[in-house]
Design an enzyme around this catalytic site. Structure first.
Site, PDB file in Angstrom:
ATOM      1  N   THR A 132       0.542  -1.184   0.328  1.00  0.00           N
ATOM      2  CA  THR A 132       0.234   0.011  -0.281  1.00  0.00           C
ATOM      3  C   THR A 132       1.067   1.393   0.151  1.00  0.00           C
ATOM      4  O   THR A 132       2.241   0.988   0.405  1.00  0.00           O
ATOM      5  CB  THR A 132      -0.919   0.121   1.477  1.00  0.00           C
ATOM      6  OG1 THR A 132      -1.756   1.266   2.011  1.00  0.00           O
ATOM      7  CG2 THR A 132      -0.210  -0.528   2.742  1.00  0.00           C
ATOM      8  N   TYR A 176      -2.669  -0.165  10.033  1.00  0.00           N
ATOM      9  CA  TYR A 176      -2.401  -0.665   9.578  1.00  0.00           C
ATOM     10  C   TYR A 176      -1.202  -0.542   8.544  1.00  0.00           C
ATOM     11  O   TYR A 176      -0.138  -1.405   8.203  1.00  0.00           O
ATOM     12  CB  TYR A 176      -2.803  -0.253   8.567  1.00  0.00           C
ATOM     13  CG  TYR A 176      -3.542  -0.576   6.986  1.00  0.00           C
ATOM     14  CD1 TYR A 176      -3.738  -1.615   6.866  1.00  0.00           C
ATOM     15  CD2 TYR A 176      -3.082   0.413   6.562  1.00  0.00           C
ATOM     16  CE1 TYR A 176      -4.001  -2.094   5.552  1.00  0.00           C
ATOM     17  CE2 TYR A 176      -3.631   0.425   5.028  1.00  0.00           C
ATOM     18  CZ  TYR A 176      -3.642  -1.268   3.963  1.00  0.00           C
ATOM     19  OH  TYR A 176      -3.432  -1.572   2.808  1.00  0.00           O
TER      20      TYR A 176
END
Length: 379
Positions: free
Chosen positions: A135, A178
């Protein structure tokens, strides 16, 4: 663990962890349509994935195998990887908000789950290739990037960054649990190529959208915006709505993945940014305007505070990926939105029809139960 044992062959099959999810189901469909055998590994915990799996089964009953299991289960992962010649590792906890609520589970799924995949791969006599989806959050909030507010949202003051986007040489700066868990997984995958010679590639993704995406406020924002518009519901923008993202249609993402897979031996250990690039960059406000124009009606939009680690500007520099594979995004924002809107409309229609049928069945059952009672009372 429930499993449908896949047929084994000398050449192995393609394992897709998280294979019933948005990206996974699209990749499985493409590979199965090309005649390949695919093992979908998924714990089916997320909303909509059971529908994706049912769709895959209906389309590809002969070549599709399924293992209902969790990447935190090292034994199940070893069983699946032992059958594969290549692994696309998509299984993940995907929301920053969820990671803030439950950092341990986020770590176990994203970091430990990825380590389970890598360990299973390196234990094979002929290790399968491993491609993982990472990501842009590994680059942090990009707070040090000077920005100005342009007509269409935030723009970097640095001309090269404005022209090309954020490159892979950008220092890592994990924000949120995250970001830490995905960043750890990202680096483990990269290092297993160095330390153990595994054929691995990392794709640091920007905003992917398209069919089979069940968008929510926490993940899949393009689909979430469209769903709100289609259902006539209010939408909340966090921050000022001038944040800029480069959006990439899932079909273009699959093209990039398969091009990388074809050159895995030459590209092992490398990391690539993938997204729509400057040509597909839009602010959140601009996306709302595009959807309003498509629908012909205004949306009810509210605002709330900035979220942890939210980037005011992120656009992928995809030049390294293009140089390595010849890949270019082909689906523009307007076309991609049209495709996604058509799919979401069809799904909403099917859901409404199913709900009506279930309600009708419930009424009929109630009548069948009530009728004899009424007869007994009047006998």
């Amino acid at each position: 663990m429930a499993a449908e044992p896949p047929a084994r062959g000398a050449d192995g099959l393609t394992l897709i962890t998280g294979g019933a999810g948005f990206v996974g189901s699209n990749l499985a469909h493409r590979l199965l349509s090309a005649g390949e055998r695919v093992l979908v590994f998924d714990n089916l915990s997320r909303t909509g994935v059971a529908d994706n799996l049912a769709w895959l089964r209906a389309q590809h009953a002969g070549r599709l195998s399924v293992m209902t299991a969790d990447v935190r289960d090292a034994g199940a992962v070893r069983e699946a990887v032992a059958q594969a010649r290549r692994v696309f590792h998509f299984a993940a906890q995907v929301a920053v908000t969820t990671s803030l609520d439950d950092p341990r589970t986020d770590f176990e799924i994203n970091a430990l789950g990825t380590l389970n995949v890598l360990e299973a791969a390196r234990r094979q006599a002929v290790p399968p290739s491993v491609l993982i989806t990472s990501t842009n959050k590994v680059y942090g909030a990009l707070d040090d990037v000077p920005l100005r507010l342009g007509d269409e949202g935030y723009v970097p003051q640095d001309a090269q960054l404005a022209d090309h986007g954020v490159g892979e040489d950008r220092p890592l700066d994990f924000h949120s649990p995250y970001g830490c868990s995905k960043g750890a997984a990202d680096q483990y995958v990269r290092d297993y190529a160095r330390s153990f010679g595994l054929p691995t590639v990392v794709l640091r993704m920007s905003c992917i959208y398209g069919q089979r995406q069940f968008g929510t406020e926490d993940q899949g924002w393009v689909a979430h915006f469209l769903l709100r518009a289609l259902q006539g519901q209010p939408l909340t923008l966090y921050g000022d709505g001038q944040q800029v993202r480069d959006v990439l249609h899932v079909d273009d993402l699959l093209d990039a993945m398969l091009r990388l897979d074809a050159r895995m031996d030459a590209l092992r250990g490398q990391v690539f940014n993938v997204g729509g690039g400057p040509g597909n960059a839009v602010s959140l406000r601009r996306m709302v305007a595009l959807i309003e124009a498509m629908q012909g009606t205004p949306m009810q939009v509210g605002h709330d505070g900035w979220r942890t680690g939210d980037q005011r500007y992120y656009v992928s520099d995809t030049r390294a990926l293009q140089a390595a594979t010849g890949w270019q995004p082909r689906v523009g924002v307007a076309e991609g939105l049209d495709r996604l809107r058509d799919w979401l409309r069809e799904r909403l229609s099917q859901t409404a029809a199913r709900s009506a049928a279930e309600a009708g069945a419930g009424v009929a059952q109630a009548v069948q139960v009530a009728a004899p009672l009424h007869g007994e009372e009047t006998a």
